[in-house]
Scaffold this motif. Structure first.
Motif, PDB file in Angstrom:
ATOM      1  N   CYS A 287      -2.271 -20.718   1.158  1.00 52.60           N
ATOM      2  CA  CYS A 287      -2.839 -19.885   1.911  1.00 52.60           C
ATOM      3  C   CYS A 287      -2.540 -19.843   3.407  1.00 52.60           C
ATOM      4  CB  CYS A 287      -4.427 -19.984   1.542  1.00 52.60           C
ATOM      5  SG  CYS A 287      -4.846 -19.568  -0.039  1.00 52.60           S
ATOM      6  N   ASP A 288      -2.228 -21.143   3.894  1.00 55.19           N
ATOM      7  CA  ASP A 288      -1.704 -21.467   5.480  1.00 55.19           C
ATOM      8  C   ASP A 288      -0.488 -20.866   5.621  1.00 55.19           C
ATOM      9  OD1 ASP A 288      -1.553 -22.510   7.799  1.00 55.19           O
ATOM     10  OD2 ASP A 288      -2.199 -24.559   7.268  1.00 55.19           O
ATOM     11  N   SER A 289      -0.355 -19.929   6.351  1.00 47.92           N
ATOM     12  CA  SER A 289       0.832 -19.469   6.894  1.00 47.92           C
ATOM     13  C   SER A 289       1.767 -20.372   7.392  1.00 47.92           C
ATOM     14  CB  SER A 289       0.755 -18.136   7.577  1.00 47.92           C
ATOM     15  OG  SER A 289       0.365 -17.125   6.696  1.00 47.92           O
TER      16      SER A 289
ATOM     17  N   LYS B 146       2.944 -10.669  -0.239  1.00 42.43           N
ATOM     18  CA  LYS B 146       1.588  -9.627   0.303  1.00 42.43           C
ATOM     19  C   LYS B 146       0.912  -9.219  -0.878  1.00 42.43           C
ATOM     20  CE  LYS B 146       0.730  -5.471   3.091  1.00 42.43           C
ATOM     21  NZ  LYS B 146       0.017  -6.279   3.998  1.00 42.43           N
ATOM     22  N   HIS B 147      -0.330  -9.886  -1.079  1.00 37.49           N
ATOM     23  CA  HIS B 147      -1.280  -9.769  -2.179  1.00 37.49           C
ATOM     24  C   HIS B 147      -2.261  -9.159  -1.827  1.00 37.49           C
ATOM     25  CE1 HIS B 147      -3.872 -10.867  -5.360  1.00 37.49           C
ATOM     26  NE2 HIS B 147      -2.968 -10.739  -6.348  1.00 37.49           N
ATOM     27  N   PHE B 148      -3.037  -7.816  -2.469  1.00 37.05           N
ATOM     28  CA  PHE B 148      -4.195  -7.122  -2.173  1.00 37.05           C
ATOM     29  C   PHE B 148      -5.398  -8.056  -2.874  1.00 37.05           C
ATOM     30  CE2 PHE B 148      -2.126  -2.854  -1.600  1.00 37.05           C
ATOM     31  CZ  PHE B 148      -1.405  -3.246  -0.335  1.00 37.05           C
ATOM     32  N   ALA B 149      -6.648  -8.431  -2.090  1.00 27.09           N
ATOM     33  CA  ALA B 149      -7.515  -9.087  -2.598  1.00 27.09           C
ATOM     34  C   ALA B 149      -8.257  -8.164  -3.663  1.00 27.09           C
ATOM     35  CB  ALA B 149      -8.560  -9.475  -1.383  1.00 27.09           C
ATOM     36  N   TYR B 150      -8.634  -8.901  -4.862  1.00 28.43           N
ATOM     37  CA  TYR B 150      -9.598  -7.974  -5.738  1.00 28.43           C
ATOM     38  C   TYR B 150     -10.719  -8.949  -6.218  1.00 28.43           C
ATOM     39  CZ  TYR B 150      -6.781 -10.736  -9.295  1.00 28.43           C
ATOM     40  OH  TYR B 150      -6.447 -11.917 -10.044  1.00 28.43           O
TER      41      TYR B 150
ATOM     42  N   PRO C 167       4.824 -13.521   5.905  1.00 28.72           N
ATOM     43  CA  PRO C 167       6.123 -13.124   6.073  1.00 28.72           C
ATOM     44  C   PRO C 167       7.096 -13.634   5.218  1.00 28.72           C
ATOM     45  CG  PRO C 167       5.740 -15.010   7.411  1.00 28.72           C
ATOM     46  CD  PRO C 167       4.471 -14.476   6.939  1.00 28.72           C
ATOM     47  N   ILE C 168       7.854 -12.527   4.599  1.00 25.04           N
ATOM     48  CA  ILE C 168       8.906 -12.902   3.636  1.00 25.04           C
ATOM     49  C   ILE C 168      10.127 -13.787   4.245  1.00 25.04           C
ATOM     50  CG2 ILE C 168      10.341 -10.790   3.635  1.00 25.04           C
ATOM     51  CD1 ILE C 168       9.109 -12.016   0.477  1.00 25.04           C
ATOM     52  N   ASP C 169      10.624 -13.412   5.440  1.00 19.11           N
ATOM     53  CA  ASP C 169      11.513 -14.154   6.187  1.00 19.11           C
ATOM     54  C   ASP C 169      10.916 -15.502   6.570  1.00 19.11           C
ATOM     55  OD1 ASP C 169      13.898 -15.044   7.184  1.00 19.11           O
ATOM     56  OD2 ASP C 169      13.906 -13.274   8.736  1.00 19.11           O
ATOM     57  N   SER C 170      10.890 -16.437   5.886  1.00 13.05           N
ATOM     58  CA  SER C 170      10.222 -17.817   6.184  1.00 13.05           C
ATOM     59  C   SER C 170      11.242 -18.878   5.704  1.00 13.05           C
ATOM     60  CB  SER C 170       9.024 -17.993   5.455  1.00 13.05           C
ATOM     61  OG  SER C 170       9.135 -18.156   4.301  1.00 13.05           O
TER      62      SER C 170
END
Length: 324
Positions: A97-99, A133-137, A148-151
């Motif tokens: 969760c921690d970017s 990128k995941h939407f909360a439900y 970011p996808i470029d990590s």
């Protein structure tokens, strides 16, 4: 007479979803939690006539009753004792969760050797599910992800999996900026296979077609993309301008999606994506797999077996044949 004709038309509409493909299938995206009843998972495979499944472990506790973090030793024992099941090296981890960890040299240096050790075992057939990128439900911790996808982390994973011919499964809604960055990574790591969940991020067929045309190492799973739902993958938990639903409420593929799957029949796989223990005790698995079979029936005959199971064997380097 006019009313009779109208009635017949109304009856015929949902009938499209009643015909299905009856051959063998491999479920390429089925989650397992800690305390997932083994008997329930095996029972669901049997009742859906699924020969093999790839389990996606979750290493965090959710708000759903019975969902507990996976314990590696129990997962490996489960897989070893059930040769029709395979697993991924799990990336659904609370700490991510921690970017900041996605670019932490220390975290990456600790994780990558574990990934390589797992992929050296035949029953670990990939890495994932990497949540970008995941939407909360639900209101739980980590419910919403926007990394970011470029990590550094993703680059290290892509570099590692190239040596094993086993893919990375990612969950990434198809935001244009992320699609652009993913394209750059696929070009930089051409030997790294990437499976993009939910019909390549629930993207529009034109976007998917462009990405598949440019990147031979990109694949799409169809996890829970049937028209009926329930759950993540259809119109829930939310839609954006870049979101596209491939089927209507009767599970009929829209023409653009059907043509896409026929034209790139070697790049799609079926999946159900049931993520919670309560769903594994219900009819959700049966419904979702029935929807996948409906999809297959609407495709060209030569595309059906490829998407049903042949692609999974090749993409995940599964060490077994499937008998039609």
């Amino acid at each position: 007479m006019r009313y009779l004709a109208l009635l017949l038309m109304l009856v015929a509409i949902p009938a499209i979803a009643q015909a299905d493909y009856a051959g063998p299938v491999i479920n390429t995206h089925l989650h397992i939690n800690g305390n997932s009843p083994v008997s329930n998972i095996l029972w669901q495979l049997k009742r859906t006539n699924t020969e093999y499944a790839i389990l996606v472990p979750k290493y965090f506790k959710s708000i759903y009753r019975g969902d507990e973090p996976v314990i590696d030793s129990e997962l490996e024992d489960f897989i070893k004792n059930n040769p029709n099941l395979f697993t991924l090296f799990g990336m659904q981890r609370t700490e991510l969760c921690d970017s900041r960890l996605h670019n932490s040299d220390d975290y990456i240096a600790n994780l990558i050797p574990k990934i390589k050790a797992a992929l050296a075992k035949k029953y670990y057939v990939g890495v994932g599910e990497y949540l970008a990128k995941h939407f909360a439900y639900n209101p739980g911790k980590c419910a919403e992800r926007d990394h970011p996808i470029d990590s550094k982390l993703l680059r290290a994973i892509l570099s590692a999996i190239q040596d094993f011919d086993k893919p990375l499964l990612i969950h990434m809604e198809g935001h244009p900026d992320l699609v652009r960055d993913l394209g750059k990574l696929l070009t930089e790591f051409p030997k790294a296979k990437v499976v993009w969940a939910h019909n390549c991020g629930r993207s529009h067929p034109g976007v998917i077609r462009t990405m598949l045309s440019k990147h031979k190492n990109l694949f799409c799973d169809l996890a829970n993309m049937g028209g009926g739902g329930p759950g993540y993958g259809i119109a829930w938990p939310r839609l954006e301008s870049y979101t596209f639903l491939p089927a209507d409420n009767y599970n009929k593929l829209v023409p653009e999606q059907r043509d896409l799957m026929n034209d790139f029949a070697d790049r799609f796989m079926i999946a159900t994506d049931e993520a919670h223990n309560n769903g594994q005790r219900s009819n959700i698995q049966y419904r979702r797999m029935s929807e996948m079979r409906d999809f297959l029936y609407q495709l060209k005959p030569e595309a059906r077996e490829m998407i049903a199971y042949k692609n999974a064997i090749r993409i995940f380097s599964l060490p077994m044949p499937v008998t039609p």
